[in-house]
Design a protein around this motif. Structure first.
Motif, PDB file in Angstrom:
ATOM      1  N   LYS A 193     -17.883 -16.952  18.809  1.00 33.53           N
ATOM      2  CA  LYS A 193     -16.648 -17.672  18.531  1.00 33.53           C
ATOM      3  C   LYS A 193     -15.581 -16.691  18.038  1.00 33.53           C
ATOM      4  N   LYS A 194     -14.370 -16.826  18.568  1.00 31.79           N
ATOM      5  CA  LYS A 194     -13.288 -15.943  18.169  1.00 31.79           C
ATOM      6  C   LYS A 194     -12.797 -16.269  16.763  1.00 31.79           C
ATOM      7  N   LYS A 195     -12.316 -15.255  16.081  1.00 30.58           N
ATOM      8  CA  LYS A 195     -11.728 -15.441  14.760  1.00 30.58           C
ATOM      9  C   LYS A 195     -10.301 -15.944  14.937  1.00 30.58           C
ATOM     10  N   ARG A 196      -9.970 -17.005  14.202  1.00 25.38           N
ATOM     11  CA  ARG A 196      -8.685 -17.675  14.367  1.00 25.38           C
ATOM     12  C   ARG A 196      -7.707 -17.205  13.296  1.00 25.38           C
ATOM     13  N   ILE A 197      -6.581 -16.648  13.744  1.00 19.78           N
ATOM     14  CA  ILE A 197      -5.584 -16.097  12.830  1.00 19.78           C
ATOM     15  C   ILE A 197      -4.302 -16.924  12.928  1.00 19.78           C
ATOM     16  N   GLY A 198      -3.899 -17.528  11.812  1.00 13.77           N
ATOM     17  CA  GLY A 198      -2.654 -18.271  11.757  1.00 13.77           C
ATOM     18  C   GLY A 198      -1.491 -17.333  11.471  1.00 13.77           C
ATOM     19  N   GLU A 240      -1.107 -25.297   6.770  1.00 15.53           N
ATOM     20  CA  GLU A 240      -1.830 -25.572   5.525  1.00 15.53           C
ATOM     21  C   GLU A 240      -2.975 -26.567   5.783  1.00 15.53           C
ATOM     22  N   LYS A 241      -2.716 -27.584   6.593  1.00 14.11           N
ATOM     23  CA  LYS A 241      -3.724 -28.593   6.908  1.00 14.11           C
ATOM     24  C   LYS A 241      -4.907 -27.974   7.642  1.00 14.11           C
ATOM     25  N   LEU A 242      -4.622 -27.139   8.630  1.00 15.76           N
ATOM     26  CA  LEU A 242      -5.697 -26.526   9.408  1.00 15.76           C
ATOM     27  C   LEU A 242      -6.522 -25.550   8.563  1.00 15.76           C
ATOM     28  N   ILE A 243      -5.875 -24.859   7.642  1.00 19.10           N
ATOM     29  CA  ILE A 243      -6.625 -23.977   6.740  1.00 19.10           C
ATOM     30  C   ILE A 243      -7.601 -24.804   5.919  1.00 19.10           C
ATOM     31  N   ARG A 244      -7.137 -25.923   5.396  1.00 19.87           N
ATOM     32  CA  ARG A 244      -8.002 -26.778   4.583  1.00 19.87           C
ATOM     33  C   ARG A 244      -9.145 -27.389   5.396  1.00 19.87           C
ATOM     34  N   GLU A 245      -8.917 -27.573   6.684  1.00 13.72           N
ATOM     35  CA  GLU A 245      -9.965 -28.105   7.548  1.00 13.72           C
ATOM     36  C   GLU A 245     -10.945 -27.022   8.004  1.00 13.72           C
TER      37      GLU A 245
END
Length: 420
Positions: A193-198, A240-245
């Motif tokens: 799985k790739k690392k996801r960077i915001g 912010e929401k996606l980080i919390r998820e």
């Protein structure tokens, strides 16, 4: 196979809900879990979770007497019940899509369940009489899709049948697609799985973000996926929401301009007081900069509040007017950023980069917002606020959009992630 949750008030819209259910069910044999959220009980074989069962199973130990409470309190209570029901179904892995149909009351009742329980990417659709107006309060930072019913959901007719049939096709296709994706993710052949960077971006920091994305994608054996968020208020809240998820593994918060709109009354692109909180609380690798903190956003020029007469304004387009931040506002922005960053769970995984050559294309040398005195206040406030903390501060003479600086920022994040 896939299963779709259908939410509606069966005491007022049973005919329409049954039609929508039949349209979903006949598409590739999808299953439908129909939940009744009406004020009055209704008996029908198609209802999977009746109003009584919803209250008994998901309304808590001491539910109120729903026959006497005011309508607004009833909506709030029934919304909490259906939210709990949807959470239970989703946690058990029993559903792959959700849809509701109704007016303003039904929409406000169903939206919280979709918005607060279900993650980004899970198919969500609301057919509503209010979908052509301001949908922000219903959608929030989620990916709820809304379809305007055109006519009221009050009796089947040729227009409503077409709208509901389209809605059924939309949610059925999305649910089947979601089910297929989930199956693939669980497969052992899916691979690493790739690392996801915001990454946060504004028009005036786009060159930097493009350079960061190129750097990450060009790395040998690149395992990075970039998620770019437009820093318009909603974009910051979405990140912010996606980080919390748990959907983001690291952050390059290059463009923190939404904080300017938070501290300046009347501006229109604030992401709220929780901006910068999620990454700090999660303790994920995070590189923060000051992109576009030289400006505040308003609508058309004639909408700029009178109190800002005499300030430096720039008409970006017919719908957006920018105002140069002053020294007091810069101080408030710096204090906010420093306060949030100091609270990081893992300060050793956080760096703050200060682009002293300009925080946007407009404030670098020769730009319309160039103001070294204001910039000095911002930079000094951030440094003073982080003094004594474990957060590393990197001061750089280049402007934020310098390609070399952007590549250095990307490389620094890779290092914070523990990789070479």
């Amino acid at each position: 196979m896939a299963t779709v949750v259908l939410i509606g008030t069966c005491d007022t819209k049973l005919e329409e809900l049954l039609f929508l259910r039949s349209q979903i069910h006949q598409l590739n044999g999808l299953q439908v879990v129909m939940i009744d959220v009406g004020r009055n009980s209704v008996s029908h074989d198609a209802i999977t979770i009746t109003r009584t069962e919803l209250i008994t199973q998901f309304g808590g130990k001491n539910p109120p007497d729903t026959s006497i409470i005011p309508q607004n309190e009833l909506l709030k209570f029934m919304s909490s019940c259906v939210t709990n029901a949807v959470r239970s179904l989703f946690t058990a892995g029993r559903i792959q899509g959700i849809i509701s149909a109704g007016g303003s009351g039904g929409t406000s009742l169903a939206a919280p369940a979709m918005r607060t329980v279900l993650p980004i990417g899970f198919p969500k659709l609301i057919v509503s009489t209010v979908a052509s107006g301001d949908t922000g309060p219903y959608v929030g930072e989620s990916d709820i899709a809304m379809l305007y019913s055109v006519v009221d959901i009050a009796g089947l007719n040729s227009v409503l049948r077409d709208v509901l049939s389209n809605a059924a096709a939309f949610i059925a296709a999305a649910a089947l697609g979601y089910a297929t994706r989930q199956s693939r993710l669980q497969s052992a052949t899916e691979g690493k799985k790739k690392k996801r960077i915001g990454i946060t971006m504004f028009g005036v920091t786009t060159p930097a973000v493009d350079a960061i994305r190129r750097y990450l994608s060009d790395l040998p054996r690149s395992d990075y996926e970039t998620l770019v968020f437009h820093a318009t208020g909603h974009g910051g809240r979405a990140m912010e929401k996606l980080i919390r998820e748990g959907a983001i593994d690291a952050v390059i918060d290059l463009t923190t301009t939404e904080i300017c709109d938070l501290v300046v009354p009347g501006s229109v692109m604030s992401a709220g007081p929780e901006r910068l909180s999620a990454a700090a609380e999660a303790g994920i690798p995070c590189l923060i900069s000051l992109g576009a903190t030289d400006m505040v956003n308003f609508g058309p020029k004639e909408t700029v509040p009178e109190r800002y007469a005499g300030r430096k304004l720039y008409v970006h387009n017919s719908a957006v007017t920018l105002m140069r931040v002053d020294q007091e506002e810069a101080k408030q922005v710096g204090e906010f950023i420093a306060g949030k960053v100091r609270g990081s769970k893992e300060p050793g995984k956080v760096e703050l980069w200060v682009p002293k050559g300009g925080v946007s294309v407009m404030s670098k040398a020769g730009g319309v917002f160039e103001n070294r005195e204001v910039d000095a206040v911002l930079f000094g406030t951030v440094k003073a606020g982080l003094e004594g903390s474990e957060v590393r501060i990197v001061e750089d003479e280049r402007d934020v959009n310098d390609e070399g600086l952007a590549r250095d920022i990307a490389a620094a994040l890779v290092r914070l992630m523990g990789e070479s």
